[in-house]
Design a protein around this motif. Structure first.
Motif, mmCIF file in Angstrom:
data_model
loop_
_atom_site.group_PDB
_atom_site.id
_atom_site.type_symbol
_atom_site.label_atom_id
_atom_site.label_comp_id
_atom_site.label_asym_id
_atom_site.label_seq_id
_atom_site.Cartn_x
_atom_site.Cartn_y
_atom_site.Cartn_z
ATOM 1 N N ARG A 54 2.539 1.630 -3.417
ATOM 2 C CA ARG A 54 1.585 2.138 -4.410
ATOM 3 C C ARG A 54 1.389 3.637 -4.230
ATOM 4 O O ARG A 54 1.402 4.397 -5.205
ATOM 5 N N ASN A 74 -16.578 -0.832 -3.605
ATOM 6 C CA ASN A 74 -15.795 -0.365 -4.743
ATOM 7 C C ASN A 74 -14.932 0.842 -4.369
ATOM 8 O O ASN A 74 -13.767 0.947 -4.770
ATOM 9 N N GLU A 75 -15.526 1.712 -3.591
ATOM 10 C CA GLU A 75 -14.814 2.909 -3.133
ATOM 11 C C GLU A 75 -13.637 2.530 -2.223
ATOM 12 O O GLU A 75 -12.559 3.139 -2.298
ATOM 13 N N ALA A 132 0.855 -1.208 0.000
ATOM 14 C CA ALA A 132 0.000 0.000 0.000
ATOM 15 C C ALA A 132 0.880 1.244 0.000
ATOM 16 O O ALA A 132 0.637 2.207 -0.741
ATOM 17 N N THR A 189 -10.901 1.408 -4.338
ATOM 18 C CA THR A 189 -10.218 2.537 -4.995
ATOM 19 C C THR A 189 -9.214 3.190 -4.048
ATOM 20 O O THR A 189 -8.053 3.379 -4.412
ATOM 21 N N ILE A 190 -9.680 3.509 -2.825
ATOM 22 C CA ILE A 190 -8.758 4.215 -1.920
ATOM 23 C C ILE A 190 -7.621 3.295 -1.477
ATOM 24 O O ILE A 190 -6.505 3.751 -1.256
ATOM 25 N N ALA A 191 -7.919 1.993 -1.390
ATOM 26 C CA ALA A 191 -6.843 1.052 -1.035
ATOM 27 C C ALA A 191 -5.832 0.980 -2.175
ATOM 28 O O ALA A 191 -4.621 0.976 -1.944
ATOM 29 N N ALA A 192 -6.335 0.958 -3.417
ATOM 30 C CA ALA A 192 -5.440 0.865 -4.578
ATOM 31 C C ALA A 192 -4.524 2.081 -4.664
ATOM 32 O O ALA A 192 -3.343 1.953 -4.989
ATOM 33 N N ILE A 193 -5.050 3.252 -4.355
ATOM 34 C CA ILE A 193 -4.204 4.440 -4.496
ATOM 35 C C ILE A 193 -3.317 4.680 -3.274
ATOM 36 O O ILE A 193 -2.685 5.713 -3.156
ATOM 37 N N GLY A 194 -3.277 3.693 -2.382
ATOM 38 C CA GLY A 194 -2.261 3.720 -1.335
ATOM 39 C C GLY A 194 -2.738 4.005 0.070
ATOM 40 O O GLY A 194 -1.923 4.121 0.979
ATOM 41 N N THR A 195 -4.058 4.108 0.288
ATOM 42 C CA THR A 195 -4.556 4.337 1.647
ATOM 43 C C THR A 195 -4.326 3.061 2.463
ATOM 44 O O THR A 195 -4.779 1.986 2.077
ATOM 45 N N GLY A 196 -3.620 3.194 3.559
ATOM 46 C CA GLY A 196 -3.286 2.028 4.371
ATOM 47 C C GLY A 196 -4.491 1.466 5.099
ATOM 48 O O GLY A 196 -5.475 2.186 5.312
ATOM 49 N N LEU A 218 -12.436 -3.810 -5.947
ATOM 50 C CA LEU A 218 -12.585 -3.043 -7.204
ATOM 51 C C LEU A 218 -13.492 -3.757 -8.194
ATOM 52 O O LEU A 218 -14.162 -3.115 -9.002
ATOM 53 N N ARG A 219 -13.539 -5.091 -8.114
ATOM 54 C CA ARG A 219 -14.398 -5.846 -9.033
ATOM 55 C C ARG A 219 -15.861 -5.817 -8.597
ATOM 56 O O ARG A 219 -16.746 -6.156 -9.374
ATOM 57 N N PRO A 258 -7.950 -5.274 -2.296
ATOM 58 C CA PRO A 258 -8.311 -4.197 -3.230
ATOM 59 C C PRO A 258 -8.865 -4.713 -4.569
ATOM 60 O O PRO A 258 -9.806 -4.121 -5.106
ATOM 61 N N ILE A 259 -8.309 -5.808 -5.062
ATOM 62 C CA ILE A 259 -8.779 -6.307 -6.378
ATOM 63 C C ILE A 259 -10.215 -6.789 -6.285
ATOM 64 O O ILE A 259 -11.071 -6.438 -7.107
#
Lengths: 232, 414
Positions: free
Chosen positions: A83, B309-310, A80, B313-320, B411-412, B407-408
């Motif tokens: 990323r 889904n949200e 995380a 998204t926030i997990a994917a962009i790096g939110t721990g 997101l799906r 996250p995957i």
């Protein structure tokens, strides 16, 4: 020097008695500031490969290095953080946070992930808003702007942290032709301006045509490598 | 942290109706508990105040064995000269003791010259008694309240006065047997009629100590009980332990303690009612906790489910994971805080309204008692704290689930 290096990369999913080898021993390299595309039929492993490069999904075996770091065995927290520092994401459905304004959506990674000070954040977000031609839309919420504008915001959000790599999964799938073309040119312009590498997974021939390097995947294997001109 | 709360507040505003309904539920729970606590608490405090301030005092000292035989008011178990001096010394040396009253308790025959009945009496020093149980004078429903009583006068319990048709100024005769079996009689003037209250001694008459000494032909000093008033009732158990320790050093020939000390709680059956009230309050609080827990968990489970889904998204962009957890816990906290604040405001307004309306009620033979609900700020803070803590606790499980999401997969999610 390469930005992404993959050697013998494999990904296997096990669901009950069924074992699916989504990626089967893939080798490739991607250079910095390039415009790269992964294409192939549905189920060929494009998204899986993108998820592995984006440190969202760890490889089952092989070696993967992104931005100079071996990311093959990163834990959840570490990936995380990685990323947040190095990778931007653009999604097919834009995935903006509905309760945040355009400005706040772009600001989110700086504020919640990288903890930038307020003044520096404001300056950087304004820079990106200008770069994606959304300067006068900063106060609007995602439900008040069009699909193309949403994707511009998503591009700005992906680039705001100075990410060296942006991964875009079908970024033009939900856009009309004219908007899609504008988004592609915007991403190219951003690549030129910020030196960011863009990696796409797509079926869209307009994106493929604009790519400088194309990897074709079939049944989890890399079949061929080329550029936009010899694929379209 | 501010940004997390800002985002949490916006997410709550996004689902206005759901947020409002949950907050109303929490508000209703808080209002119910605070009103119950204030009404039952003031009822309890009033009753305890009446019992301790108009009859029992906070603590009592007797000779060992007196209390178990109190129904027969045994004169042979009175404290004698040296013993009284010892207790007096200890009480005088204790700063927590505001006042004490030395009583002789006795049973007598009450005659109006045409009829006779039995009566239980407290022989007291009026000044000591008024300092120890200041509300006693308020129980005088007919006659002079000032000075309580003088030598040769009697305060007659209401029921006996009515039954024996006795009025203020009438002369009656008390006939009593002393501990040696000698019978003696003495005339008394009715000084006042005393209202009965619930609990032990609540229907006893009062005479002056000097009259009791004469009637019972007691030479020297004898005391049946010492009622003690403390500066602060909250110190009662502390002082009780202290006195008990000091008095236990006085022992008889069989090496048993000479004295026994009791709190009002051991002397009055109302203490069991008070404990019932406390138990009911506890159950009401448990119900509130359950309401808050279930409603917050329900809302937060829905919030997580609707925003998978949200979260992806926030997990994917790096939110721990820690920050994602904080986001949802902050939502639960704000919901709890919002509901609680409104609940507290409504409760305080209602309590003020009830006080302004001067609501009265009857309890047993006591009529027209004025309900004056109050609630301590500490109690409000504790209840608000419990509700907010439970709201946080209720949001932890859904928040934990959100923080641990892949996250995957998120997101799906469609």
């Amino acid at each position: 020097m390469t930005l992404v290096t993959a050697k013998g990369l494999e990904k296997t999913y096990i669901a009950g008695d069924i074992t699916v080898r989504a990626i089967r021993g893939v080798d490739f390299t991607i250079e910095p500031a390039s415009f790269v595309c992964f294409i192939g039929p549905s189920g060929s492993g494009k998204s899986t490969l993108l998820n592995m490069i984006g440190c969202l999904d760890p490889p089952t075996s092989g070696f993967l290095e992104v931005a100079g770091k071996d990311v093959t065995h990163l834990g959840a927290k570490e990936s995380a953080r990685f990323r947040g520092d190095h990778i931007g994401f653009i999604f097919q459905d834009f995935n903006l946070i509905p309760v945040l304004t355009v400005f706040e959506n772009i600001e989110y990674p700086l504020q919640m992930v990288q903890n930038w000070p307020a003044l520096k954040r404001k300056q950087r977000v304004n820079e990106l808003l200008e770069a994606v031609a959304m300067k006068d839309q900063g106060g609007k919420f995602p439900n008040q702007i069009s699909g193309g504008q949403k994707q511009r915001v998503a591009v700005a959000r992906a680039l705001v942290t100075n990410a060296s790599l942006v991964l875009a999964d079908e970024p033009t799938a939900n856009l009309d032709t004219e908007t899609a073309n504008r988004i592609i040119s915007l991403m190219k312009q951003m690549r030129d301006e910020f030196g960011t590498t863009f990696i796409f997974s797509t079926h869209d021939h307009r994106v493929v045509k604009s790519a400088e390097k194309i990897f074709t995947l079939e049944d989890g294997k890399l079949q061929q490598q080329g550029n936009g001109d010899n694929h379209v | 942290m501010f940004n997390i709360f800002k985002l949490a507040a916006r997410n709550l505003r996004r689902y206005k109706r759901r947020t409002l309904l949950t907050s109303i539920l929490i508000t209703l729970g808080v209002v119910a508990v605070l009103l119950f606590v204030s009404v039952s608490g003031s009822f309890k405090a009033m009753m305890i105040g009446q019992i301790t301030d108009s009859m029992l005092g906070h603590l009592q000292v007797h000779s060992r064995g007196y209390l178990s035989s109190i129904d027969s008011l045994p004169l042979h178990l009175n404290m004698k000269g040296e013993q009284v001096v010892r207790v007096k010394e200890i009480l005088d040396g204790n700063d927590a003791v505001e006042a004490y009253s030395m009583r002789i308790r006795l049973g007598a025959m009450f005659s109006n010259f045409t009829e006779t009945t039995n009566v239980r009496l407290n022989a007291v020093d009026p000044e000591q008694e008024m300092q120890t149980v200041p509300m006693l004078a308020d129980r005088i429903i007919k006659g002079k309240k000032e000075g309580l009583l003088a030598k040769g006068e009697i305060l007659v319990p209401e029921l006996i006065a009515r039954g024996m048709k006795v009025k203020i100024g009438d002369t009656i005769v008390l006939v009593a047997t002393n501990k040696h079996g000698s019978v003696n009689g003495q005339p008394f003037v009715v000084r006042g009629i005393l209202e009965g209250i619930s609990g032990p001694g609540g229907r006893d008459g009062f005479i002056h100590t000097d009259d009791a000494l004469a009637l019972l032909r007691i030479e020297g000093r004898e005391i049946s009980e010492i009622a003690i008033r403390l500066n602060e009732m909250e110190q009662m158990h502390e002082v009780f332990d202290e006195l008990k320790g000091q008095l236990e050093s006085s022992r008889n020939k069989m090496d048993k303690p000479v004295f026994e000390v009791h709190t009002w709680e051991e002397l009055s059956p109302f203490f069991n009612i008070a404990r019932m009230i406390d138990l009911m309050t506890l159950f009401i609080k448990i119900m509130l906790v359950a309401i808050v827990l279930v409603s917050i968990m329900n809302v937060m489970v829905m919030a997580v489910y609707e925003r998978i889904n949200e979260i992806g998204t926030i997990a994917a962009i790096g939110t721990g994971p820690g920050k994602i957890l904080s986001l949802f816990v902050a939502e639960g906290f704000l919901l709890g805080l919002f509901g609680t604040l409104i609940g507290v405001v409504i409760s305080l307004i209602t309590i003020a309204g009830m006080n302004a309306a001067q609501i009265s009620f009857d309890f047993g033979r006591q009529k027209g008692l004025l309900l004056s609900p109050t609630i301590a700020s500490g109690e409000v803070i504790v209840i608000a704290g419990i509700v907010i803590a439970i709201a946080v606790l209720g949001s932890l499980q859904p928040a934990w689930k959100a923080a641990g999401m892949d996250p995957i997969t998120a997101l799906r999610h469609v």
